[in-house]
Design an enzyme around this catalytic site. Structure first.
Site, PDB file in Angstrom:
ATOM      1  N   ASP A  56       0.958  -1.107   0.014  1.00 21.43           N
ATOM      2  CA  ASP A  56      -0.129   0.125   0.048  1.00 21.43           C
ATOM      3  C   ASP A  56       0.798   1.192  -0.067  1.00 21.43           C
ATOM      4  O   ASP A  56       2.170   1.012  -0.117  1.00 21.43           O
ATOM      5  CB  ASP A  56      -1.036  -0.118   1.212  1.00 21.43           C
ATOM      6  CG  ASP A  56      -2.142   0.728   0.790  1.00 21.43           C
ATOM      7  OD1 ASP A  56      -2.157   1.643   0.113  1.00 21.43           O
ATOM      8  OD2 ASP A  56      -3.193   0.977   1.800  1.00 21.43           O
TER       9      ASP A  56
HETATM   10  C1  BGC Z   1      -5.074   2.984   0.417  1.00 19.06           C
HETATM   11  C2  BGC Z   1      -5.260   2.185  -0.982  1.00 19.06           C
HETATM   12  C3  BGC Z   1      -5.165   2.807  -1.971  1.00 19.06           C
HETATM   13  C4  BGC Z   1      -3.804   3.452  -2.322  1.00 19.06           C
HETATM   14  C5  BGC Z   1      -3.450   3.959  -3.599  1.00 19.06           C
HETATM   15  C6  BGC Z   1      -3.767   3.973  -0.025  1.00 19.06           C
HETATM   16  O1  BGC Z   1      -3.769   5.115   0.917  1.00 19.06           O
HETATM   17  O2  BGC Z   1      -5.039   2.654   1.590  1.00 19.06           O
HETATM   18  O3  BGC Z   1      -6.442   1.412  -0.641  1.00 19.06           O
HETATM   19  O4  BGC Z   1      -4.954   1.683  -3.092  1.00 19.06           O
HETATM   20  O5  BGC Z   1      -3.497   4.537  -1.423  1.00 19.06           O
HETATM   21  O6  BGC Z   1      -4.258   5.266  -3.866  1.00 19.06           O
END
Ligand code: BGC
Length: 772
Positions: free
Chosen positions: A295
């Site tokens: 993530d």
């Molecule tokens: C979130 C994810 C997301 C990623 C990319 C993160 O802050 O937890 O769910 O896919 O950002 O935007």
């Protein structure tokens, strides 16, 4: 301003291709397996790659020239040309993506095409209800089709990889990301996970309208302590395996090609560096052979978790099974050193690179890196009339009728309708959270939808009635990402007076209240589950007028609306219905669509009951009375009963459904055998409608304690008024299996109870015995 906000702002502002990068690789484990049809091609490229180019493949920057959580962004185009980027995410429009892809395949030495990812969570520009709403439809075919439409639109606009489905089970409405998942149930959550993977990936990933799915957040992200986002998770294995892991596994079984590691720790080790999770469980036990991405700055955050410095945590991630590093540049900046020092092997790095290259082959990008870059497609395929019409239909199917005294709903298209409330006329809030690609200003607000649907048959008056909250600072925090509901220059009293004037002229009042879109979603945890006080005060003032009031409730989470449930005659929970919100809500309000949504998460009486869920254990001291009255030295509260406000599976219709004649084909089930369960369901009301017939099973005795009941099947059926249908379910030993204390998946012989009905309180019961 945090990282995510900056990313999103950059995206919404039409960020250029310049941005941040980061990357990772993964550990041991065989890669050139015979099951990989691209093994030869992959290896022939791998053999040409320098160490730097290999590490570069594992780097996933976000678009926009931005500063991220713990890492600094840099000029992305240069890095792409140098072979230091494997993919890019949250860059919008096919034209920009084509330009970036050109840099990769024309200016980099090995001409390896890039992956283009995006958070396409519940639709692309044609936006469907937030996932919690979508799940309330209990309609797998429809959910799959929403994912397929999202893939079609996203792929037409250059995207080949979505960070969806989000399948985190959650029993905690304080956690803002409940809005993004499918609720509390592992069985339903698993079916939805599989449906979405199939919708995005289709049968053929080499087609230009299917994209890679990415199941997230592996794992248990929905169970943070105190409901606070990013907080610690600590859970027994038995709970994890039976209640939280099934949807991730279902996505893997459905063929998902990528997995996102979660921010939280498991067993004391952050998911991003957790080898047990990302290699032993995911790959060795479940057989996953796609790639794992972190993530957002997940690797860097392990420094704050206390797992070491950036080099250590980057090596930890790679060795645990991470293949791609989102944003933080830990891989890019430290892996070469770790290889030199023997902390990461070349074999581990190669494994990760192979996985990334394989994904690109699977998508057909090596055959045609521009296969998603047809500049003609968006105009025809994105935000098309057909997709918007589907969004309207799905929006209506996701709504849950919570209360309808004296059949106040459906409303008649006549007289004067007073539409009042801060959510009544806000296009930008209708798509809900995590709708990065949506056309916010083109969404259909309730006021417009209502006027369109009643046409000249009724008069619609409107008043804002109140701001979102009394507290300006709080209001600013919950109306961001361009989803502001502009603070009204008038005083609270002036706003209220205007609302009361509108109410006085109206025959019926529709109060559009609740949460704005960004009061749920990432980093939107709360400790109160109430509608903001200013809106409650408005609602009470409207009720005092004596006019009939319908509450149209916008929310991204279960709320504790005890007072509203007591005082308001009709409550329609609409979640955030998506781009065609106003029309979809009006379709239901006027009965053009009979509501059939059912809650997929329990709604508590108050925040103190949380976590509250239907498939809990019995305890050694369950209550002895059915009414839920307090009993000393029993498992209950002094100040509130155990029951929720609305149970899992609950949702009314304009019609009524009666259940009778529950029958089992046998009272015994043998190994490899099956039992047929039949039940008659009658539409006993005045409207044609749909009903989700739900089947729960209780395992009465086990080697470990078992839940009081578990959803094991359901069937959404349509019944015309007066019609009766016999619904058939089949139970086999497979349905009775669970993970025991050795974590073996077994069905144990003994007595089982079957409950069938309209929600998780279903009382029609029959029993059988499993004989082995
Ligand atoms: C979130 C994810 C997301 C990623 C990319 C993160 O802050 O937890 O769910 O896919 O950002 O935007």
């Amino acid at each position: 301003m945090n990282t995510l906000i900056k990313t999103k702002i950059a995206l919404l502002a039409g960020a250029s291709l310049f941005m941040v990068a980061c990357n990772t690789t993964h550990n041991n484990a065989a890669t050139t397996t015979s099951s990989n049809p691209y093994a030869k091609q992959v290896d022939s490229i791998l053999n040409l790659m320098t160490l730097e180019e290999k590490i570069g493949q594992l780097n996933l920057p976000s678009s926009g020239d931005i500063t991220t959580g713990q890492a600094k962004s840099s000029n992305i185009a240069e890095k792409i040309a140098e072979g230091k980027v494997g993919g890019l995410f949250n860059i919008k429009t096919v034209k920009k993506i084509r330009d970036v892809q050109r840099v990769a395949v024309e200016e980099s030495r090995l001409k390896i095409p890039l992956l283009f990812g995006m958070d396409v969570i519940h639709g692309y520009e044609s936006t469907f209800p937030i996932p919690l709403g979508l799940s309330s439809s209990w309609d797998m075919e429809m959910i799959q089709k929403t994912a397929q439409i999202a893939a079609q639109e996203a792929s037409a606009d250059g995207i080949n990889w979505t960070f969806s489905p989000m399948v985190d089970i959650s029993r905690d409405p304080r956690w803002g990301r409940v809005s993004e998942g499918s609720g509390e149930d592992p069985y339903l959550g698993s079916l939805i996970a599989a449906a979405m993977v199939k919708g995005y990936q289709g049968d053929d990933l080499t087609a230009n309208n299917t994209i890679l799915a990415c199941v997230k957040h592996m794992a248990l992200y929905g169970a943070p302590e105190a409901g606070r986002d990013y907080n610690t998770v600590d859970m027994s294995d038995i709970r994890m395996y039976n209640e939280y892991l099934p949807p991730y596994k279902a996505a893997v079984d459905a063929g998902v090609r990528s997995v996102m590691a979660a921010f939280n720790e498991i067993h004391g080790v952050p998911s991003t560096g957790n080898k047990w999770l990302l290699t032993e469980l995911l790959r060795d036990d479940w057989g996953f052979d796609g790639f794992v991405v972190t993530d957002y700055t997940g690797i860097n955050e392990m420094v704050d978790h206390g797992m070491g410095d950036l080099q250590q945590v980057s090596a930890l991630a790679l060795n645990a099974g991470v293949d791609m590093d989102m944003v933080g540049e830990g891989f890019l900046t430290t892996l070469a050193k770790s290889i030199e020092e023997g902390k990461v092997t070349m074999e581990a790095l190669d494994t990760a690179v192979r996985r990334l290259l394989t994904a690109k082959y699977e998508l057909g990008l090596f055959d045609d890196p521009y296969k998603y870059c047809d500049l003609e497609r968006p105009a025809k395929e994105v935000f098309s009339d057909e997709h918007r019409a589907y969004a309207r239909k799905v929006g209506a199917e996701s709504m849950v009728l919570l209360k309808n005294d004296n059949n106040l709903l459906p409303l008649k298209k006549e007289g004067t309708i007073g539409l009042i409330g801060p959510l009544a006329n806000t296009a930008v809030n209708m798509a809900g959270t995590w709708s990065v690609a949506t056309k916010q200003d083109k969404s259909n607000p309730l006021l417009d939808g209502l006027k369109t649907v009643v046409g000249d048959k009724a008069k619609v008056l409107y008043a804002k009635g109140s701001n979102v909250d009394y507290d300006l600072e709080f209001e600013q925090r919950i109306t961001m990402f361009g989803k502001a509901i502009p603070r009204d220059g008038r005083t609270d009293k002036q706003l209220l007076n205007e609302a009361l004037q509108v109410a006085a002229k109206s025959d019926v009042i529709v109060a559009a209240l609740g949460e704005p879109a960004e009061l749920s979603g990432e980093s939107s945890s709360v400790t109160s589950l109430q509608i903001p006080q200013v809106q409650k005060d408005l609602l009470n003032a409207l009720l005092k007028t004596g006019k009939p009031v319908v509450l149209v409730l916008f929310t991204g989470r279960p709320l504790a609306i005890v007072e509203e449930n007591e005082n308001v005659p009709a409550i329609l929970n609409v979640w955030f219905p998506g781009s065609e919100a106003g029309l979809a809500i009006s379709d239901v309000l006027f009965g053009d669509v009979n509501p059939s949504g059912k809650l997929t998460a329990t709604w508590p009486m108050n925040v103190g009951q949380v976590p509250i869920f239907y498939n809990h254990k019995n305890t050694g001291r369950p209550l002895g009375n059915k009414e839920g009255k307090f009993e000393k030295f029993r498992s209950n509260y002094l100040d509130v009963r155990n029951e929720p406000l609305y149970p899992f599976g609950y949702g009314l219709s304009y019609s009524t459904f009666e259940y009778s004649n529950l029958k089992l084909s046998s009272n015994t089930l043998s190994e490899n055998g099956s039992i047929e369960v039949t039940v008659d369901v009658t539409n006993s009301g005045d409207y044609d409608g749909k009903e989700v017939v739900q089947l729960y099973i209780r395992d009465l005795v086990g080697t470990v304690t078992r839940p009081v009941r578990e959803l094991k099947n359901f069937n959404k059926i349509a019944l015309t008024k007066g019609e009766t249908k016999t619904v058939l379910f089949t139970i086999s030993e497979e349905d009775l299996k669970f993970y025991n204390s050795e974590l073996n998946f077994v069905a144990e012989p003994g007595e089982f109870e079957v409950y069938v009905g309209t929600d998780s309180n279903a009382s029609l019961m029959a029993s059988f015995e499993l004989i082995k």
